[in-house]
Write a protein that holds these residues in place. Structure first.
Motif, PDB file in Angstrom:
ATOM      1  N   VAL A  37       0.837  -1.202   0.000  1.00  0.00           N
ATOM      2  CA  VAL A  37       0.000   0.000   0.000  1.00  0.00           C
ATOM      3  C   VAL A  37       0.871   1.251   0.000  1.00  0.00           C
ATOM      4  CG1 VAL A  37      -1.688   1.331   1.345  1.00  0.00           C
ATOM      5  CG2 VAL A  37      -2.025  -1.128   0.998  1.00  0.00           C
ATOM      6  N   VAL A  38       1.959   1.245   0.761  1.00  0.00           N
ATOM      7  CA  VAL A  38       2.879   2.388   0.765  1.00  0.00           C
ATOM      8  C   VAL A  38       3.377   2.659  -0.655  1.00  0.00           C
ATOM      9  CG1 VAL A  38       5.180   3.153   1.528  1.00  0.00           C
ATOM     10  CG2 VAL A  38       3.593   2.167   3.179  1.00  0.00           C
ATOM     11  N   GLY A  39       3.798   1.613  -1.353  1.00  0.00           N
ATOM     12  CA  GLY A  39       4.283   1.777  -2.723  1.00  0.00           C
ATOM     13  C   GLY A  39       3.203   2.267  -3.669  1.00  0.00           C
ATOM     14  N   ALA A  40       1.989   1.739  -3.531  1.00  0.00           N
ATOM     15  CA  ALA A  40       0.888   2.148  -4.404  1.00  0.00           C
ATOM     16  C   ALA A  40       0.509   3.613  -4.174  1.00  0.00           C
ATOM     17  CB  ALA A  40      -0.326   1.246  -4.178  1.00  0.00           C
ATOM     18  N   LYS A  41       0.396   4.010  -2.910  1.00  0.00           N
ATOM     19  CA  LYS A  41       0.058   5.406  -2.603  1.00  0.00           C
ATOM     20  C   LYS A  41       1.094   6.362  -3.192  1.00  0.00           C
ATOM     21  CE  LYS A  41      -2.284   4.650   1.859  1.00  0.00           C
ATOM     22  NZ  LYS A  41      -2.137   4.868   3.315  1.00  0.00           N
ATOM     23  N   THR A  50      -5.286  10.933  -6.479  1.00  0.00           N
ATOM     24  CA  THR A  50      -5.711  10.711  -5.105  1.00  0.00           C
ATOM     25  C   THR A  50      -6.121   9.253  -4.969  1.00  0.00           C
ATOM     26  OG1 THR A  50      -8.001  11.338  -5.566  1.00  0.00           O
ATOM     27  CG2 THR A  50      -6.500  13.094  -4.812  1.00  0.00           C
ATOM     28  N   TRP A  51      -6.192   8.784  -3.733  1.00  0.00           N
ATOM     29  CA  TRP A  51      -6.479   7.379  -3.490  1.00  0.00           C
ATOM     30  C   TRP A  51      -7.364   7.231  -2.258  1.00  0.00           C
ATOM     31  CZ3 TRP A  51      -4.915   6.747   1.385  1.00  0.00           C
ATOM     32  CH2 TRP A  51      -3.859   7.528   1.837  1.00  0.00           C
ATOM     33  N   ARG A 129       9.286  -8.808  -2.911  1.00  0.00           N
ATOM     34  CA  ARG A 129       8.404  -8.237  -3.931  1.00  0.00           C
ATOM     35  C   ARG A 129       7.608  -7.052  -3.393  1.00  0.00           C
ATOM     36  NH1 ARG A 129       9.897 -12.992  -5.112  1.00  0.00           N
ATOM     37  NH2 ARG A 129       9.946 -13.791  -7.225  1.00  0.00           N
ATOM     38  N   ALA A 130       7.285  -7.071  -2.123  1.00  0.00           N
ATOM     39  CA  ALA A 130       6.463  -6.014  -1.538  1.00  0.00           C
ATOM     40  C   ALA A 130       7.255  -4.764  -1.175  1.00  0.00           C
ATOM     41  CB  ALA A 130       5.744  -6.537  -0.293  1.00  0.00           C
ATOM     42  N   GLU A 131       8.460  -4.921  -0.685  1.00  0.00           N
ATOM     43  CA  GLU A 131       9.214  -3.779  -0.166  1.00  0.00           C
ATOM     44  C   GLU A 131       9.467  -2.735  -1.241  1.00  0.00           C
ATOM     45  OE1 GLU A 131      12.749  -4.630   2.064  1.00  0.00           O
ATOM     46  OE2 GLU A 131      11.641  -5.809   3.550  1.00  0.00           O
ATOM     47  N   VAL A 132       9.176  -1.493  -0.881  1.00  0.00           N
ATOM     48  CA  VAL A 132       9.351  -0.373  -1.800  1.00  0.00           C
ATOM     49  C   VAL A 132      10.807  -0.277  -2.256  1.00  0.00           C
ATOM     50  CG1 VAL A 132       9.195   2.141  -2.014  1.00  0.00           C
ATOM     51  CG2 VAL A 132       7.385   0.870  -0.830  1.00  0.00           C
ATOM     52  N   ALA A 133      11.747  -0.525  -1.358  1.00  0.00           N
ATOM     53  CA  ALA A 133      13.176  -0.448  -1.692  1.00  0.00           C
ATOM     54  C   ALA A 133      13.643  -1.640  -2.520  1.00  0.00           C
ATOM     55  CB  ALA A 133      14.002  -0.347  -0.413  1.00  0.00           C
ATOM     56  N   GLU A 134      12.829  -2.667  -2.638  1.00  0.00           N
ATOM     57  CA  GLU A 134      13.199  -3.851  -3.428  1.00  0.00           C
ATOM     58  C   GLU A 134      12.431  -3.824  -4.753  1.00  0.00           C
ATOM     59  OE1 GLU A 134      15.305  -6.487  -2.715  1.00  0.00           O
ATOM     60  OE2 GLU A 134      15.962  -5.814  -0.750  1.00  0.00           O
ATOM     61  N   GLN A 135      11.438  -4.701  -4.919  1.00  0.00           N
ATOM     62  CA  GLN A 135      10.722  -4.785  -6.193  1.00  0.00           C
ATOM     63  C   GLN A 135       9.488  -3.885  -6.276  1.00  0.00           C
ATOM     64  OE1 GLN A 135      10.084  -8.783  -7.605  1.00  0.00           O
ATOM     65  NE2 GLN A 135      12.171  -9.394  -7.108  1.00  0.00           N
ATOM     66  N   LYS A 137       6.188  -4.049  -5.830  1.00  0.00           N
ATOM     67  CA  LYS A 137       5.082  -4.525  -6.659  1.00  0.00           C
ATOM     68  C   LYS A 137       3.788  -3.743  -6.413  1.00  0.00           C
ATOM     69  CE  LYS A 137       7.342  -7.710  -8.869  1.00  0.00           C
ATOM     70  NZ  LYS A 137       7.608  -7.585 -10.299  1.00  0.00           N
ATOM     71  N   GLY A 138       3.633  -3.151  -5.230  1.00  0.00           N
ATOM     72  CA  GLY A 138       2.476  -2.283  -4.995  1.00  0.00           C
ATOM     73  C   GLY A 138       2.524  -1.050  -5.885  1.00  0.00           C
ATOM     74  N   GLY A 139       3.693  -0.440  -5.967  1.00  0.00           N
ATOM     75  CA  GLY A 139       3.879   0.705  -6.855  1.00  0.00           C
ATOM     76  C   GLY A 139       3.704   0.314  -8.310  1.00  0.00           C
ATOM     77  N   GLY A 140       4.185  -0.871  -8.666  1.00  0.00           N
ATOM     78  CA  GLY A 140       4.030  -1.345 -10.041  1.00  0.00           C
ATOM     79  C   GLY A 140       2.579  -1.581 -10.414  1.00  0.00           C
ATOM     80  N   ALA A 141       1.804  -2.115  -9.481  1.00  0.00           N
ATOM     81  CA  ALA A 141       0.376  -2.335  -9.746  1.00  0.00           C
ATOM     82  C   ALA A 141      -0.351  -1.006  -9.896  1.00  0.00           C
ATOM     83  CB  ALA A 141      -0.246  -3.172  -8.628  1.00  0.00           C
TER      84      ALA A 141
END
Length: 183
Positions: A37-41, A50-51, A129-135, A137-141
């Motif tokens: 969620v952090v990455g997606a936001k 906005t989200w 995959r979840a960590e913002v500093a790694e892959q 994937k939330g930001g990618g989605a």
């Protein structure tokens, strides 16, 4: 390991008017979901959008929540986030296949959805995959959903030369002058 492979990343989608995205997440593995969620936001905000966030019990409920939101609210797009880790039974296959299939069907109906439901073998794969500093994937989605919204807006104008056109007022008036149509 997949993290060592370079992948092409498209430039961030741009918008001339605000974008409103619903992030639907299953916090079954809460720390994984929270990081997604952090990455997606962050991605949505970077695009000027906005989200809102909705939580559901599990990955199977994510497509249902998106379908309800599409019918009852005014979001431009959706981000599906969660994590399914393989266990000892075939339930993993059911959850992965059915949630993915339902999201695909919603997308084929025209909904702009970025699917970030992780399907992994173990917790460490999920974490990376979840960590913002790694892959991230939330930001990618979120980026995927934003790109689909941009396409929908680009192609969403009136269609030219397709379908039926209503009769013009001139034709209706001329027809009325001949008398009623008793056919």
């Amino acid at each position: 390991m997949a993290s060592s492979i370079n992948h092409h990343v498209m430039e961030r989608a741009e918008f001339d008017r605000p974008v409103k995205i619903l992030i639907v997440t299953s916090p079954y593995y809460k720390d994984i979901a929270d990081e997604q969620v952090v990455g997606a936001k962050a991605e949505i905000e970077a695009a000027g959008g906005t989200w809102d966030v909705a939580e559901v019990p599990g990955a199977l409920e994510i497509p249902t929540a998106i379908g309800i939101a599409e019918r009852m609210s005014n979001f431009d797009g959706y981000v599906a986030l969660g994590c399914v880790i393989r266990g000892e039974t075939t339930h993993y296959d059911t959850v992965c296949n059915d949630s993915s299939r339902a999201i695909t069907l919603l997308g084929l109906q025209g909904l702009c959805i970025g699917n970030g439901i992780l399907t992994v073998e173990n917790y460490e794969q999920a974490r990376v995959r979840a960590e913002v500093a790694e892959q991230n994937k939330g930001g990618g989605a979120a980026a995927a959903a934003l790109h689909l919204v941009a396409l929908a807006r680009k192609w969403g104008g009136p269609r030219k030369g397709v379908g039926f056109k209503p009769a013009s007022d001139e034709i209706q008036i001329a027809g009325a002058a001949k008398g009623p149509n008793l056919a």
